[in-house]
Design an enzyme around this catalytic site. Structure first.
Site: not given
Ligand code: XUL
Ligand code: CO
Length: 439
Positions: A101, A104, A268, A271, A296, A309
């Site tokens: 990002h 970051d 992800e 998610h 992800d 995560d």
């Molecule tokens: C948040 C997430 C973020 C995105 C990028 O849950 O996954 O880190 O991957 O903004």
């Molecule tokens: Co993500």
């Protein structure tokens, strides 16, 4: 000789499944050929800059639990130290990609102008390190959720000046991603959602969201950014109702606004589970719609149930993920980004290596198992047989659109219904086990 940030760790090598060395790969053998190409080209592993280099162990109940070698000093000095530490880390891990990002890599300034200046200065350092090491940028993104101005969202904020600021921030992050040769650009709608309908005009917010994405796509064309643009679905956290709930909601949204030709999905694992789906479900829905862009690679915790995560160590999920990837013919120009952080109590710098080794080994093994499953066509054969009735004359009329209610009624009156085949789920799950254990 510049400073060494991880003096106790050497380059991580492949030692094979018999190795007991924690700082070695047991399954990830980058040059090993699987289905005609090296493992590393199938997997395209990427380091997430935010979790690996800015996460200090904070959770909702406590502050930082971790200190790093690159901590301290003024924010710009610290940001530069992080760049050097990050590239040393990726070199030692043998990781060829990173994702970031804007915030970051460089500290947010007091003004937009100062933030942009900070970014330019740090990007100079990153560019030099990329040149030195050959490491590449998988994707860039904008953090338009952390700062207080995004309290009501970014492009879906009720405040048009926040919309304008978000556009400016995305514009800059896209320019930086282009400059770094990023192969993709991601939109995760961090606060694009709502808390209560008592104060929200959802219709208007969705129109604004689509307008922002359209402007982003137009700007990408304008500056010649040819990378994939991606949306990352997530159902909740931080808002109660995130607009990008899951793959199918995002696909519906993209089609409603005519954006499906410009955007693909970044799926992800954690998610997916927050949306009460499996990781494979989200990958599959994206793939069959031709919209699976990147991944992800992490995992959640079924007991905690929030976005933990974690580094992915679940062999079933990794296998079924790679099974989807192989059926799509690969994940490039996307990759497997470890959007994962070490646990709050994993406080040593070595844990960053051990976490990534665990994730890379898990997916390497998953790749090999998936390749074998695909080669043997075990599940594919079974699926074909399950739908065999659609290969008959009756089935063909349904699939080619020549059947209607009258013709089907006639068929049903005359023939009734045959016995449906068994789903054989237990047998299939047991075959999956066999592949995971023996492939
Ligand atoms: C948040 C997430 C973020 C995105 C990028 O849950 O996954 O880190 O991957 O903004
Ligand atoms: Co993500």
């Amino acid at each position: 000789m510049s400073k060494v940030y991880f003096p106790t760790v050497n380059k991580i090598a492949y030692e094979g499944p018999q190795s007991t060395n924690p700082f070695a790969f047991k399954y990830y053998n980058p040059e090993e050929i699987v289905l005609g190409k090296p493992m590393k080209e199938h997997l395209r592993f990427s380091m997430a800059y935010w979790h690996t280099f800015t996460y200090m162990g904070n959770d909702p109940f406590g502050g930082a639990s971790i200190t790093r070698e690159w901590d301290g000093g003024d924010p710009m000095t610290q940001a530069k130290e992080r760049v050097h530490a990050a590239f040393e880390f990726m070199e030692k891990m043998g990781m060829e990609y990173f994702c970031f990002h804007d915030v970051d890599i460089a500290p947010r300034g007091a003004t937009l102008e100062e933030s942009n200046r900070n970014l330019d200065e740090i990007v100079d350092e990153i560019e030099a390190e990329m040149k030195r090491t050959g490491i590449k940028c998988l994707w860039g993104t904008t953090n338009a959720f952390g700062d207080a101005k995004f309290v009501h969202g970014a492009s879906t904020s009720c405040n048009a000046t926040v919309f304008a600021y978000t556009a400016a921030q995305i514009k800059k992050a896209m320019e930086v991603t282009k400059r770094l040769g990023g192969e993709n650009y991601v939109f995760w709608g961090g606060r694009e959602g709502y808390e209560t309908l008592l104060n929200t005009d959802v219709n208007r917010e969705l129109d604004h969201f689509a307008a922002m994405l359209k402007m982003a796509a137009d700007y990408a064309d304008k500056i010649g950014f040819t990378g994939q643009l991606m949306i990352e679905p997530k159902p909740k956290e931080p808002t109660r109702h995130q607009y990008d709930f899951d793959a199918q909601s995002v696909i519906g949204f993209l089609r409603k606004y005519g954006l499906e030709k410009r955007f693909v999905l970044n799926i992800e694992a954690n998610h997916a589970t927050l949306a009460q789906h499996s990781f494979q479900h989200e990958l599959h829905m994206s793939r069959i719609n031709g919209l699976l862009g990147s991944i992800d690679a992490n995992m959640g915790d079924p007991i905690l149930g929030w976005d933990t995560d974690q580094f992915p160590t679940n062999l079933y999920d990794a296998t079924l993920c790679m099974y989807e990837v192989l059926q799509q013919g690969g994940i490039a120009p996307g990759g497997l980004n470890f959007d994962a952080k070490v646990r709050r109590a994993s406080t040593d710098a070595e844990d960053l290596f051990l976490g990534h080794i665990a994730g890379m080994d898990t997916f390497a093994r998953g790749l090999k198992v998936a390749a074998k499953m695909l080669e043997d066509k075990v599940f594919i054969k079974n699926i074909d047989e399950r739908y065999a009735s659609y290969n008959t004359e009756l089935g063909a009329t349904i699939e080619n659109g020549t059947a209607d209610f009258e013709s089907l009624e006639q068929y049903a009156l005359k023939n009734g219904v045959t016995k449906s085949p068994s789903g054989r789920q237990e047998m299939l799950e047991s075959i999956l086990n066999q592949y995971i254990l023996e492939a």
